[in-house]
Design a protein around this motif. Structure first.
Motif, PDB file in Angstrom:
ATOM      1  N   GLY A  19       0.833  -1.190   0.000  1.00 42.17           N
ATOM      2  CA  GLY A  19       0.000   0.000   0.000  1.00 42.17           C
ATOM      3  C   GLY A  19       0.868   1.240   0.000  1.00 42.17           C
ATOM      4  N   ASP A  20       0.615   2.149   0.919  1.00 43.04           N
ATOM      5  CA  ASP A  20       1.373   3.404   0.966  1.00 43.04           C
ATOM      6  C   ASP A  20       2.492   3.390   2.001  1.00 43.04           C
ATOM      7  OD1 ASP A  20      -0.080   4.658  -1.046  1.00 43.04           O
ATOM      8  OD2 ASP A  20      -1.633   5.316   0.358  1.00 43.04           O
TER       9      ASP A  20
ATOM     10  N   ALA B 104      12.580   6.466   1.429  1.00 42.99           N
ATOM     11  CA  ALA B 104      11.564   7.385   1.960  1.00 42.99           C
ATOM     12  C   ALA B 104      11.539   8.693   1.185  1.00 42.99           C
ATOM     13  CB  ALA B 104      11.825   7.647   3.441  1.00 42.99           C
ATOM     14  N   ARG B 105      12.720   9.234   0.871  1.00 47.62           N
ATOM     15  CA  ARG B 105      12.765  10.495   0.103  1.00 47.62           C
ATOM     16  C   ARG B 105      12.205  10.298  -1.305  1.00 47.62           C
ATOM     17  NH1 ARG B 105      17.494  11.271   3.325  1.00 47.62           N
ATOM     18  NH2 ARG B 105      18.770  10.031   1.884  1.00 47.62           N
ATOM     19  N   SER B 106      12.492   9.152  -1.905  1.00 50.77           N
ATOM     20  CA  SER B 106      11.988   8.885  -3.257  1.00 50.77           C
ATOM     21  C   SER B 106      10.478   8.749  -3.255  1.00 50.77           C
ATOM     22  CB  SER B 106      12.633   7.607  -3.809  1.00 50.77           C
ATOM     23  OG  SER B 106      14.039   7.739  -3.898  1.00 50.77           O
ATOM     24  N   ILE B 107       9.933   8.075  -2.247  1.00 54.17           N
ATOM     25  CA  ILE B 107       8.473   7.929  -2.152  1.00 54.17           C
ATOM     26  C   ILE B 107       7.817   9.291  -2.016  1.00 54.17           C
ATOM     27  CG2 ILE B 107       6.605   7.057  -0.697  1.00 54.17           C
ATOM     28  CD1 ILE B 107       8.489   4.680  -0.023  1.00 54.17           C
TER      29      ILE B 107
ATOM     30  N   ALA C 103       4.273  12.620  -3.099  1.00 55.25           N
ATOM     31  CA  ALA C 103       3.985  13.818  -2.289  1.00 55.25           C
ATOM     32  C   ALA C 103       3.362  13.459  -0.950  1.00 55.25           C
ATOM     33  CB  ALA C 103       3.080  14.786  -3.053  1.00 55.25           C
ATOM     34  N   ARG C 104       3.653  12.244  -0.475  1.00 61.02           N
ATOM     35  CA  ARG C 104       3.156  11.812   0.835  1.00 61.02           C
ATOM     36  C   ARG C 104       4.329  11.393   1.720  1.00 61.02           C
ATOM     37  NH1 ARG C 104      -0.546   9.360  -2.704  1.00 61.02           N
ATOM     38  NH2 ARG C 104       0.617   7.394  -2.612  1.00 61.02           N
ATOM     39  N   PRO C 105       4.259  11.677   3.024  1.00 56.64           N
ATOM     40  CA  PRO C 105       5.320  11.212   3.927  1.00 56.64           C
ATOM     41  C   PRO C 105       5.315   9.692   4.031  1.00 56.64           C
ATOM     42  CG  PRO C 105       3.486  12.102   5.179  1.00 56.64           C
ATOM     43  CD  PRO C 105       3.198  12.411   3.735  1.00 56.64           C
TER      44      PRO C 105
END
Length: 378
Positions: A156-157, A303-306, A311-313
């Motif tokens: 998921g996210d 995490a930075r790429s996601i 545009a979500r943490p």
């Protein structure tokens, strides 16, 4: 990516029993060759492909086996609206396509000067990996030169940076058949099963007071697990003393617990019960837990790429089941799961993946590799 995912879905690589593995291997090898991955080889039922130079390797690893379909129609991929339906669309054939095209993007931009990407496609993930990752590990072929591993599980996210271990048993209590009117001539296996289950319930009560420090929700999901009777049965008819009854025991071990200690405690209860109950134990699967720190360089690059793509943490969580990151983590290799699929629909009768998520995942994989190898933005 959509076309490749559809082609993979159409291969009924069900596990168990392990069907159509050669067809999946053939398609993956063919696609890798078409896309210019010249350094490709087959090891058993596994496919390995590489791009780039040097020994420092970031592995993209995924499985091509799927759980059995609810109906043959699940192997006919269908795109409806924004979603692609079919067995394995979510878990995890869409992720394989994202892996391949993410690696291709980094290679084609010339961003692999300081390392290489290793593409790994394995079977048997659904049954603890005997012909897949475990096969590679036993032969010294898993994670060579690795600086990290990513796998496109249906997260998921979120990112999964930990998983529970598992010891799954099938226990068959033995008795002696007799007519109900002469039950004293028999031995009731059902009653023996109840007594054995009661002994295990005492262990369950203690085990499930423990919690993990890794993120997982709801709060109750943080508890360690001992589940009885996922599958059970026995006897032949209502008026006959049952001569055999069986049930499963599924012990799920949090990363903070010691696998060998917990296995010894579980079998210690069984050994005590064996003094008064006759039964056989079959080990269905074993797999260790693992946990990788969030601030590992690979985890932070991911995490930075996601965040850049979606545009979500990024939220790091523990997977509630087994993960193949464990094979890498136990070798000291940081490993994380992030994929386009949804756990909520995986293994279900209406499994699907949002098509946009396949593309997003490929972008995330490419950006993560570029950052990790110090190549700058794509």
């Amino acid at each position: 990516m959509l076309e490749l995912t559809s082609e993979l879905i159409a291969i009924p690589s069900e596990n168990p029993p392990g069907k159509a593995y050669p067809q999946a291997v053939e398609l993956l090898c063919q696609k890798l060759r078409e896309l210019g991955f010249t350094e490709t080889r087959v090891e058993g039922d596994c496919v390995l492909g590489f791009a780039g130079d040097g020994e420092r390797t970031l592995y993209f690893s995924g499985h091509y086996d799927v759980v059995p379909a609810h109906a043959p129609s699940q192997f006919v991929p269908v795109t409806r609206g924004a979603n692609l339906f079919g067995r394995g669309s979510s878990d995890m054939k869409s992720g394989l396509a994202a892996m391949i095209y993410g690696a291709k993007a980094v290679r084609d931009r010339g961003l692999l000067r300081n390392g290489r990407i290793g593409l790994v496609f394995v079977p048997d993930e659904e049954t603890a990996g005997p012909r897949g990752s475990r096969y590679l590990a036993d032969r010294g072929l898993l994670g060579n030169g690795a600086i990290g591993m990513l796998t496109p599980e249906p997260t998921g996210d979120v990112v999964w940076n930990a998983n529970r271990g598992a010891i799954t048993l099938n226990i068959t209590v033995k008795g002696k058949s007799a007519h109900v009117g002469r039950q004293d001539d028999g031995v009731n296996a059902f009653e023996g099963m109840l007594a054995l289950a009661q002994s295990l319930m005492a262990l369950k009560a203690e085990v499930e007071t423990r919690t993990t420090r890794f993120h997982i929700s709801p709060e109750a999901a943080r508890r360690s697990i001992l589940m009885l009777g996922g599958r059970s049965g026995g006897g032949t008819t209502f008026n006959t003393v049952p001569d055999a009854c069986s049930f499963t025991v599924d012990r799920r071990i949090n990363p903070e617990e010691d696998f060998e200690v917990e296995k010894q405690r579980l079998f210690g209860v069984l050994d005590q019960a064996r003094r008064r109950i006759d039964f056989d134990v079959e080990i269905l699967q074993e797999g260790r837990s693992c946990g990788v720190v969030e601030n590992d360089p690979l985890g932070q690059a991911l995490a930075r790429s996601i965040q850049q793509v979606t545009a979500r943490p990024t939220q790091f969580e523990m997977c509630p089941g087994l993960l193949e990151i464990r094979f890498y983590a136990e070798r000291g290799i940081p490993a994380f799961a992030y994929g386009p699929g949804l756990l909520t629909v995986s293994h279900g009768p209406n499994e699907f993946v949002p098509v946009r998520r396949i593309v997003e995942c490929a972008e995330v994989y490419a950006l993560t590799a570029a950052e990790l190898f110090g190549s700058g933005p794509i």
